[in-house]
Scaffold this active site. Structure first.
Site, PDB file in Angstrom:
ATOM      1  N   GLU A  58      10.961  11.060  41.485  1.00  0.00           N
ATOM      2  CA  GLU A  58       9.685  11.766  41.483  1.00  0.00           C
ATOM      3  C   GLU A  58       8.663  10.795  42.024  1.00  0.00           C
ATOM      4  OE1 GLU A  58       6.577  13.978  38.499  1.00  0.00           O
ATOM      5  OE2 GLU A  58       7.430  12.044  38.026  1.00  0.00           O
ATOM      6  N   ASP A  67       5.646  20.668  35.412  1.00  0.00           N
ATOM      7  CA  ASP A  67       4.298  20.103  35.522  1.00  0.00           C
ATOM      8  C   ASP A  67       3.341  20.981  36.325  1.00  0.00           C
ATOM      9  OD1 ASP A  67       4.965  17.788  34.129  1.00  0.00           O
ATOM     10  OD2 ASP A  67       5.514  16.692  35.945  1.00  0.00           O
ATOM     11  N   ASP A  72      11.766   9.501  36.793  1.00  0.00           N
ATOM     12  CA  ASP A  72      10.371   9.876  36.587  1.00  0.00           C
ATOM     13  C   ASP A  72       9.433   8.865  37.260  1.00  0.00           C
ATOM     14  OD1 ASP A  72       8.581  11.685  35.036  1.00  0.00           O
ATOM     15  OD2 ASP A  72       7.985   9.840  34.012  1.00  0.00           O
ATOM     16  N   ASP A  76      17.133  13.169  32.996  1.00  0.00           N
ATOM     17  CA  ASP A  76      15.827  12.657  33.379  1.00  0.00           C
ATOM     18  C   ASP A  76      15.684  11.234  32.824  1.00  0.00           C
ATOM     19  OD1 ASP A  76      13.072  12.619  34.075  1.00  0.00           O
ATOM     20  OD2 ASP A  76      12.952  14.768  33.651  1.00  0.00           O
TER      21      ASP A  76
HETATM   22  O1  TEU Z   1       4.992  13.408  35.999  1.00  0.00           O
HETATM   23  C1  TEU Z   1       4.241  12.492  36.702  1.00  0.00           C
HETATM   24  C2  TEU Z   1       3.066  12.938  37.475  1.00  0.00           C
HETATM   25  O2  TEU Z   1       2.432  12.143  38.110  1.00  0.00           O
HETATM   26  C3  TEU Z   1       2.632  14.315  37.439  1.00  0.00           C
HETATM   27  O3  TEU Z   1       3.315  15.324  37.987  1.00  0.00           O
HETATM   28  C4  TEU Z   1       1.793  14.554  36.253  1.00  0.00           C
HETATM   29  O4  TEU Z   1       2.426  15.327  35.293  1.00  0.00           O
HETATM   30  C5  TEU Z   1       0.568  15.249  36.731  1.00  0.00           C
HETATM   31  O5  TEU Z   1      -0.188  14.335  37.434  1.00  0.00           O
HETATM   32  C6  TEU Z   1      -0.202  15.788  35.610  1.00  0.00           C
HETATM   33  O6  TEU Z   1      -0.879  16.889  36.125  1.00  0.00           O
HETATM   34  C7  TEU Z   1       6.033  12.924  35.246  1.00  0.00           C
HETATM   35  C8  TEU Z   1       6.628  14.018  34.397  1.00  0.00           C
HETATM   36  O7  TEU Z   1       7.177  15.017  35.220  1.00  0.00           O
HETATM   37  C9  TEU Z   1       5.576  14.525  33.472  1.00  0.00           C
HETATM   38  O8  TEU Z   1       5.999  15.637  32.727  1.00  0.00           O
HETATM   39  C10 TEU Z   1       5.162  13.389  32.589  1.00  0.00           C
HETATM   40  O9  TEU Z   1       4.063  13.774  31.821  1.00  0.00           O
HETATM   41  C11 TEU Z   1       4.781  12.125  33.369  1.00  0.00           C
HETATM   42  O10 TEU Z   1       5.683  11.839  34.426  1.00  0.00           O
HETATM   43  C12 TEU Z   1       4.786  10.916  32.479  1.00  0.00           C
HETATM   44  O11 TEU Z   1       6.088  10.553  32.147  1.00  0.00           O
END
Ligand code: TEU
Ligand code: CA
Length: 539
Positions: free
Chosen positions: A245, A320, A197, A96
């Protein structure tokens, strides 16, 4: 050569997968000890959430050093060992990469804070608004403003997420050079894939107040995202698997990012189907999900990605999201069937499927009843915001129990007694470990686990499922989600009964061969409650 249609990816949340030394935190040695299990499942690639040194304000998504392993997870030797041991079993490792932001404990940020101009340009440091206060009115994804004031500099820095996660300035070529060096470092160690990410947030448009939103239109799918992605692809080559993502992306842009000719990403996660139970887009308000809305959203995206030549990462679960079995199925009744139905929807559509640890045994939401059980920064912030908005303690906890990311982060349930750690787990286990666990699943031929294995085997044996066209089938009954996959002469029909009633099926499928069903004895004329069935058209 990398063939995306053949990949099946398993996501490991290292903190909660397997602890090897009794400190209550999962680690790399723990993962190594479970590789035989993953090989038996039949997956081709393991994606690990961040394992780098981090103060942990967002469970590792606040990276303090991109080229090290956090001691709680092990060290670089352990990672090398994991890569080798996984490779022996035919699986590659995907890491990641959190490049939209670094931890405020990262060396770059610390030098920025100490006044080094060079490193301030790695981030977005801005003067207060003309009348004082934050430079723009944008909101952090975790609640509150996304600007943090640094008194001794007289400047604010941008953090789209927690204040411990400062956004990197990709406009600065030096930043992009550093990022390429990080990628090289891991490629050298033998890593074969990267998950990027929130990668569509890296190019900021302008720093202005948003008159009708939380600011996202100023930084989502910004003008240079594609250019930056092309630079990365040119640097790492074509054989490295990448998944982006994508936050709040449109289908058009998503297809553009993932079209092979564009040489950007191999594929992408998009989230629209996971917002069908958000009233007016609000995560922290409850609403039961609407089946038709879910199906139409999935279908619309499948069709658009197909028409425009993009490639999706298929998933219902990740670290998430609350557990899909509790959310779109039923975790009290017909659990195994619902889990199998969601498995089929993940593994038979067009794209590369992702299995999140525990879904293959039917893990459910923990639904903690007490605030002390929560660990996730977003959940804790939201608790405070909801309470400040006047919701009662009880209502607030009910919302968290359904929506918190911690629902997906409880320890992997290996045995009736847990089996995750000899010590005290960093987050409470789900008490249903006594009935939902790997040990029992392996013994029961009708288990969710064995169904995943069957599905994986079936997918690997079918060109239509791996790379065929997808087309919706309209059924007489609107509660069946049905589609056809076809490639050459091969035609596969997938039926999913989204009710807990028996439903008749069309006669034209009666001569089809049943390849797989979630029921032991599928009835030719009917689908059983929440049954999924995969059929093949015979000549
Ligand atoms: O997630 C980014 C994201 O926009 C979401 O899925 C976010 O977790 C959600 O809006 C909250 O409900 C990524 C990662 O997968 C997440 O775990 C991190 O917290 C985030 O980026 C920041 O790095
Ligand atoms: Ca440990």
């Amino acid at each position: 050569m990398l063939d995306l249609t053949k990949e099946i990816i398993y996501q490991i949340y290292p903190r909660s997968f397997q602890d090897s030394n009794g400190d209550g935190i999962g680690d790399i040695q723990g993962i190594i000890s479970r590789l035989d299990y993953l090989e038996m499942l039949g997956v081709s690639c393991l994606w690990l959430n961040p394992v780098y040194p981090s103060p942990g304000c967002d469970n590792g998504y606040d990276v303090a050093d991109y080229k090290e392993i956090d001691p709680v997870f092990g060290n670089l030797q352990d990672m090398k060992k994991l890569i080798e041991e996984a490779e022996k079993r035919g699986m590659k490792i995907m890491l990641d990469m959190v490049f939209n932001h670094t931890s405020t404990e990262h060396g770059w940020f610390k030098r920025a804070l100490s006044g080094e101009k060079k490193y301030q340009d790695y981030y977005f440091f801005k003067a207060p608004a003309p009348g004082g206060g934050p430079p723009t009115n944008w909101k952090s994804k975790f609640g509150g403003t996304c600007w943090e004031y640094v008194p001794n500099l007289g400047l604010y820095y941008l953090h789209l997420f927690d204040k411990g996660q400062a956004d990197l300035n990709w406009e600065n070529p030096q930043v992009r050079k550093e990022i390429m060096e990080v990628l090289d470092f891991w490629l050298e160690l033998g890593v074969k894939g990267f998950r990027f990410d929130v990668i569509n947030l890296i190019s900021k448009r302008a720093f202005e107040d948003d008159s009708d939103g939380d600011g996202r239109s100023y930084y989502t799918d910004g003008p240079k995202v594609e250019q930056y992605l092309k630079e990365i692809r040119a640097h790492i080559g074509e054989d490295i698997l990448t998944v982006g993502e994508l936050s709040s992306v449109s289908a058009e842009r998503c297809a553009a990012y993932t079209k092979p000719e564009n040489r950007e990403l191999s594929m992408a996660f998009h989230f629209h189907h996971l917002k069908v139970d958000y009233p007016d887009g609000e995560k922290w308000r409850l609403m039961p999900f609407d089946f038709n809305h879910l199906r139409e959203t999935l279908h619309e995206w499948d069709m658009k990605m197909q028409e425009k030549g993009g490639w999706s990462a298929l998933f219902f679960n990740c670290h998430d999201q609350p557990r899909s079995l509790s959310r779109f199925g039923n975790d009290r009744r017909y659990q195994a069937r619902w889990a199998k139905l969601l498995a089929s929807l993940t593994l038979t559509r067009r794209g590369t499927p992702y299995i999140y640890q525990g879904e293959e045994i039917g893990m459910t939401n923990a639904g903690f009843e007490c605030l002390d059980d929560y660990r996730d920064v977003e959940s804790l912030n939201s608790y405070q915001i909801l309470r400040d908005n006047g919701l009662s303690e009880e209502e607030t906890l009910q919302i968290l129990a359904a929506r918190s990311r911690d629902n997906a982060r409880t320890p992997m349930q290996w045995r009736r007694e847990g089996g995750f750690t000899e010590g005290e787990p960093w987050i409470s286990e789900n008490q249903n470990k006594r009935t939902v666990n790997v040990e029992d699943s392996l013994k029961d031929p009708e288990s969710v686990f064995h169904f995943y294995r069957e599905l994986i085997r079936l997918r690997k044996s079918s060109d239509a499922i791996q790379k065929g066209r997808i087309e919706m089938i309209r059924m007489d009954n609107d509660s069946i989600y049905a589609y056809k996959r076809s490639y050459g002469d091969e035609e596969i029909v997938c039926l999913h009964n989204f009710t807990e009633n028996k439903l008749p099926i069309r006669r034209d499928f009666k001569d089809h061969q049943v390849l797989l069903s979630s029921c032991e004895k599928p009835d030719q004329t009917c689908l059983s409650p929440c049954e999924c069935r995969i059929l093949k058209k015979t000549a």
